[in-house]
Scaffold this motif. Sequence first.
Motif, PDB file in Angstrom:
ATOM      1  N   VAL A  26      -4.689   4.037   4.811  1.00  0.00           N
ATOM      2  CA  VAL A  26      -3.389   4.005   4.132  1.00  0.00           C
ATOM      3  C   VAL A  26      -3.571   4.197   2.622  1.00  0.00           C
ATOM      4  O   VAL A  26      -2.788   4.895   1.968  1.00  0.00           O
ATOM      5  CB  VAL A  26      -2.659   2.682   4.433  1.00  0.00           C
ATOM      6  N   MET A  27      -4.612   3.594   2.073  1.00  0.00           N
ATOM      7  CA  MET A  27      -4.887   3.754   0.640  1.00  0.00           C
ATOM      8  C   MET A  27      -5.159   5.218   0.288  1.00  0.00           C
ATOM      9  O   MET A  27      -4.716   5.716  -0.754  1.00  0.00           O
ATOM     10  CB  MET A  27      -6.078   2.879   0.242  1.00  0.00           C
ATOM     11  N   HIS A  28      -5.894   5.912   1.149  1.00  0.00           N
ATOM     12  CA  HIS A  28      -6.159   7.330   0.908  1.00  0.00           C
ATOM     13  C   HIS A  28      -4.885   8.167   1.072  1.00  0.00           C
ATOM     14  O   HIS A  28      -4.688   9.145   0.340  1.00  0.00           O
ATOM     15  CB  HIS A  28      -7.234   7.838   1.875  1.00  0.00           C
ATOM     16  N   LYS A  29      -4.056   7.793   2.008  1.00  0.00           N
ATOM     17  CA  LYS A  29      -2.818   8.548   2.230  1.00  0.00           C
ATOM     18  C   LYS A  29      -1.860   8.396   1.056  1.00  0.00           C
ATOM     19  O   LYS A  29      -1.184   9.357   0.647  1.00  0.00           O
ATOM     20  CB  LYS A  29      -2.140   8.077   3.522  1.00  0.00           C
ATOM     21  N   LYS A  30      -1.789   7.186   0.497  1.00  0.00           N
ATOM     22  CA  LYS A  30      -0.817   6.900  -0.557  1.00  0.00           C
ATOM     23  C   LYS A  30      -1.413   6.960  -1.965  1.00  0.00           C
ATOM     24  O   LYS A  30      -0.683   6.822  -2.945  1.00  0.00           O
ATOM     25  CB  LYS A  30      -0.197   5.526  -0.332  1.00  0.00           C
ATOM     26  N   GLY A  31      -2.713   7.128  -2.072  1.00  0.00           N
ATOM     27  CA  GLY A  31      -3.333   7.170  -3.382  1.00  0.00           C
ATOM     28  C   GLY A  31      -3.432   5.810  -4.046  1.00  0.00           C
ATOM     29  O   GLY A  31      -3.393   5.712  -5.277  1.00  0.00           O
ATOM     30  N   VAL A  32      -3.604   4.765  -3.263  1.00  0.00           N
ATOM     31  CA  VAL A  32      -3.719   3.411  -3.807  1.00  0.00           C
ATOM     32  C   VAL A  32      -5.144   3.185  -4.312  1.00  0.00           C
ATOM     33  O   VAL A  32      -6.100   3.266  -3.548  1.00  0.00           O
ATOM     34  CB  VAL A  32      -3.374   2.345  -2.743  1.00  0.00           C
ATOM     35  N   GLY A  33      -5.293   2.936  -5.606  1.00  0.00           N
ATOM     36  CA  GLY A  33      -6.608   2.650  -6.175  1.00  0.00           C
ATOM     37  C   GLY A  33      -7.528   3.838  -6.291  1.00  0.00           C
ATOM     38  O   GLY A  33      -8.716   3.688  -6.604  1.00  0.00           O
TER      39      GLY A  33
END
Length: 363
Positions: free
Chosen positions: A277-284
Motif C-alpha cells: 500500500v505504501m508503494h501504491k500511494k507513495g507513503v514514505g
Amino acid sequence: MAAAALLASGPTAPAAAVDTEPDRFELHRTALAHEQLGETARAIDDFATACAKGLAPSCTMAGLAKLDRATGTGSLMDAAQDLAAGCLAGSDFACMKMGRALGAVSARSKGTEGFVAIALLQMGEECRAAANGTACYDAAALLRAEERGGADMRAVQRYAAAACAREAYPGCLPVAAPAADEEMTLERASAHCLSARADGCINLLEILLKDAEGSSASGALTALQHACDAQIGIACANLGLFYSNGPAGARDEGAARRYMRAGCDGSVAQACFAFAVMHKKGVGGPVNQPRALALVDHACDLGWAKACETLATIVENGEAPFRADHNPDVLRRRACRLGSDEACSAGVPAPIPPTSKARQFVP
C-alpha cells in the motif's frame, strides 16, 4: 520436547550439500504449487522443510494441511505444533487453527494424560474460547518449548491447576495454583517480544498507541527496536504501524516505510501487504506500482487472505497478468482456505482436477 510426547503416559549433511539446497521461499512457493495441483503430501514435505528453515508461514501451511488429514491424537498434535510456530510469529489464523487442533485432541482425551499435557489441553480450551488471547500464545510456546529453551513451568502449573480444580484427573498433582498473572506489564511484554512471542510485541504497540508520552512509552519503543534489530518480524511491523498510525507527533512516513519493509523481510504477511500500500500511494517514498503488485502477490503467498482477495480483484480489473497462479478463482479459494469468510461465501468454483483437459492460462 516433541509435541506428541506431551501426551505420552541421523548424521549431519555434508557442508557441500547446503549450497545446492533450495532456499526457504523457493520451497514455500513450490509447496503452494503442489497444493494447487492437489499434491498434498508433496506440499506438506516442502512446507515442513521450509518451516524447519525458519519460515513461519510455511509452518502455518504445513500445519493446516496436516490438520486437514489428521486422523488421531498424534497427527493432531503434529499439526498443532506446526501451527504454533505461525501463531508465535503473529498469525491470528494460525493461533485459531492451533486452538481447534488442541480442542480435537481434548475431545479424544481419556483423562490419563500427565500434568504438562493437562495444562496444554487447558490452554487449548481457553484459546478456543478467546481466540488469539494469552492462552493461545502460552500453548504455542509450550508446543515449541524444545527450541525455545524449555517450558514455562509457572504457566504449566497455572493452567493445570485450573483444569484439575474442575476435574480430578489421574495426572493431577497436589500443587497450589500460582497467583493469577496481572495485566501484561512492560517488563513481561518486553520479555515475550524479545523471545519472539507476538503477544509481547502486540502489547508493546498497545502501550505506545495508548500513551506515547507516558512513562512506559520509551521502554516499549526501545524493546520493539531491540526485537526488530534481532530480526523478529512482528516487532518491525509493529514499529511500522506505530510510525504510520500512531499519535500525530510520532508519525514519520520514512520510518514507517523502513520498518514495514523490515517486517516484510521478516516474513510477516500483513507487513508485506502494508508495504505494498505504501508503494501504491507513495507513503514514505516514491510510488512504484509494479513493486506494489509484487508485494501483494508475496503477501498472498505468505498467507494473508486479504492480499489474495485483493490480488484476485486486481487481476479481474486487468491490472495484472491473467495466469494460472493468478486466476481469481484460485486466489479466492486460497483466501477462503486462509480464513476469509467473504471469500468462502463468494461461491468460488471447485478446483479443476490436475488431469483435466481444460484450458490452461499462459504464465
